[in-house]
Every structure is written in structure tokens, then in C-alpha cells.
Write an enzyme that holds these catalytic residues in place. Structure first.
Site, short mmCIF file in Angstrom:
data_model
loop_
_atom_site.label_atom_id
_atom_site.label_comp_id
_atom_site.label_asym_id
_atom_site.label_seq_id
_atom_site.Cartn_x
_atom_site.Cartn_y
_atom_site.Cartn_z
N ASN A 48 0.85 -1.19 0.00
CA ASN A 48 0.00 0.00 0.00
C ASN A 48 0.89 1.24 0.00
OD1 ASN A 48 -1.89 1.98 0.39
ND2 ASN A 48 -2.51 1.32 2.45
N GLU A 97 -4.89 -5.36 10.70
CA GLU A 97 -3.89 -4.32 10.90
C GLU A 97 -4.15 -3.61 12.22
OE1 GLU A 97 -2.08 -2.78 6.96
OE2 GLU A 97 -4.07 -1.93 7.13
N HIS A 120 -9.47 0.55 5.19
CA HIS A 120 -8.19 0.81 5.87
C HIS A 120 -8.42 1.72 7.08
CE1 HIS A 120 -4.09 2.17 6.59
NE2 HIS A 120 -3.70 1.12 5.90
N SER A 172 3.70 -2.14 10.32
CA SER A 172 5.16 -2.01 10.43
C SER A 172 5.89 -3.31 10.08
CB SER A 172 5.55 -1.52 11.83
OG SER A 172 5.01 -0.22 12.07
N LYS A 212 -0.02 4.25 -0.30
CA LYS A 212 -0.71 5.37 0.34
C LYS A 212 -0.55 6.64 -0.52
CE LYS A 212 -0.36 3.12 4.80
NZ LYS A 212 -0.23 3.28 6.26
N GLU A 219 -6.93 4.16 8.24
CA GLU A 219 -6.80 5.60 8.02
C GLU A 219 -8.12 6.18 7.50
OE1 GLU A 219 -2.05 5.08 7.25
OE2 GLU A 219 -3.37 5.34 5.54
N GLY A 246 2.69 2.28 10.85
CA GLY A 246 3.56 3.44 10.69
C GLY A 246 4.20 3.92 11.98
#
Length: 252
Positions: free
Chosen positions: A10, A166, A96, A212, A12, A98, A172
């Protein structure tokens, strides 16, 4: 028949034309196991999808990072699943964290998006995961089960779904769920699918880990019995993504 290892990258909201050329060049030159061992999908920003598709080796595939919940129309800034069909983009990432956190996408909204993309023949990487507060409160399994149920309520055929666990606290941040922590959640998710969807789906559904993942920890994570691959963020922009793809060999 075992579950084929799956590695998604991904990208992003990153990249310029030159950077994208460089990333794709690295992937095209990479020595990795064949398609019978590992399925590789990369997800560049929308503006680069046709460009990446035209340059990328034929054994790797591309995914969109999102698609709209219904047919296109007066939805400024959105991309419809119909457009993905038109551009022959086979995969899409939905739900996702985010988008759940920054854009307030609810479990039900994500379930609707997954169902709509599948109805148009797209394959879906459906993301679920808990926040640090939820993990510390001991509600991880409740949270991921609710997120999975919202998808299961709308989906009857799971053949084109990959479930990506996730943990939000590991995306991240450099923090990674330990192999044991990740395996515990993956096993619980598979049991949930077994009990609520069916034994056959539970046995065949690929549940991948994201958070990560890098070249240094991918082999140990991949060795866990219920981890069927990875959805990789930052490391998918770097040469170490090739090492992550090669971690598929620990399953053999």
C-alpha cells in the site's frame, strides 16, 4: 490445497512519476517465488494506477486504495468500482484504518463498499484492526469480530476477499505485534469465520497481517500458521519489499 501467500504493498499518498518508475523498476528486476507460491499486489495512488499497470511485470497485480460505496455520479473526488472495471484494475483496498479514523467510515459503510466492489467482480483486501486504547482495554477480539461481522453480513461469496488484520497502534509507528500476538488474533478471526460463516471459508480465507512489517521481521511473522501474508505500508516503497515477498518461502 494450502492458502497461497499474499503480499500487498500500500503506497498510500506517496510518489512522483520518477519515484514510481524507480519502485516499479526494482520490482520488475526482483527475483521472487513464482505465482504458484505468492500473489503480489501493489497499490499506488489513483493517478498512477494505469501508469504502474503498464510498466509492472505481468506476474504482479495492481490495486486501488479505495472505491465508492455505490455506482458513480455526483460524488466529487470519489472513484467508482465501475471505473476500476473500465481500467481493468482487479483489486481494491477497503476499510483501511486511516479511512475509518480520518474519514469516519463506519463498519457498516465498509461492509457496503466491500459488497459493491465484489458485485462488480473486483477482488477486495478488506482491512480490520483495533486501536491502542481498545487493545489496552482488552477488547481487541470484540472490535475485530464486529468489523468482520459487518463485512460478513453483506458478503455471501468470500472467494475474492483477503482479510487484512492491521492493529492501528502498529501502523507506521514502528511498533509491531509480536508473532504470538498476531497469530492469536489471526487464529481467533479464523475461528470467528468458522463459527459464523462456515468451515470451508475459514479454511480457505487468507488472513494477512499489516503493521510495520519490514524485511527484518517478515519471516518470523510468516512462520505463524494463521498468517497468510502481509499488507505492507512504508516498506513497500523500499527495496526491502522484495525481502518481504520472499518471506513466502517459509510456508513451503
Amino acid at each position: 490445497m494450502g492458502r497461497k501467500f499474499f503480499v500487498g504493498g500500500n503506497w498510500k499518498c506517496n510518489g512522483t512519476t520518477e519515484e514510481v518508475k524507480k519502485i516499479v523498476g526494482t520490482l520488475n528486476e526482483a527475483k521472487v517465488p513464482g505465482e504458484d507460491v505468492v500473489e503480489v499486489v501493489v497499490s499506488p495512488p489513483y493517478v498512477f494506477l494505469p501508469f504502474v499497470k503498464s510498466l509492472l511485470r505481468s506476474d504482479f497485480h495492481v490495486a486501488a486504495q479505495n472505491s465508492w460505496v455505490r455506482k458513480g455520479g455526483a460524488y466529487t473526488g470519489e472513484i467508482s468500482a465501475e471505473m476500476l472495471v473500465n481500467l481493468d484494475i482487479p483489486w481494491v483496498i477497503l476499510g483501511h484504518s486511516e479511512r475509518r479514523q480520518l474519514l469516519n467510515e463506519t463498519n457498516e459503510f465498509v461492509g457496503d463498499k466491500v459488497a459493491y466492489a465484489l458485485s462488480l467482480g473486483r477482488k477486495v483486501i478488506a482491512c480490520i484492526g483495533e486501536t491502542l486504547e481498545q487493545r489496552e482495554a482488552g477488547t481487541t477480539l470484540d472490535v475485530v469480530s464486529e468489523q468482520t461481522k459487518a463485512i460478513a453480513d453483506k458478503v455471501s461469496n468470500w472467494d475474492n476477499v483477503v482479510l487484512a488484520y492491521e492493529p492501528v497502534w502498529a501502523i507506521g509507528t514502528g511498533k509491531v505485534a509480536s508473532p504470538a500476538q498476531a497469530q492469536e488474533v489471526h487464529a481467533a478471526l479464523r475461528k470467528w469465520v468458522h463459527d459464523n460463516v462456515g468451515a470451508e471459508v475459514a479454511a480457505s480465507l487468507r488472513i494477512i497481517y499489516g503493521g510495520s512489517v519490514n524485511g527484518g521481521n517478515s519471516k518470523e511473522l510468516a512462520s505463524q500458521p494463521d498468517i497468510d501474508g502481509f499488507l505492507v505500508g512504508g516498506a513497500s516503497l523500499k527495496p526491502e519489499f522484495v525481502d518481504i515477498i520472499n518471506s513466502a518461502t517459509v510456508k513451503n
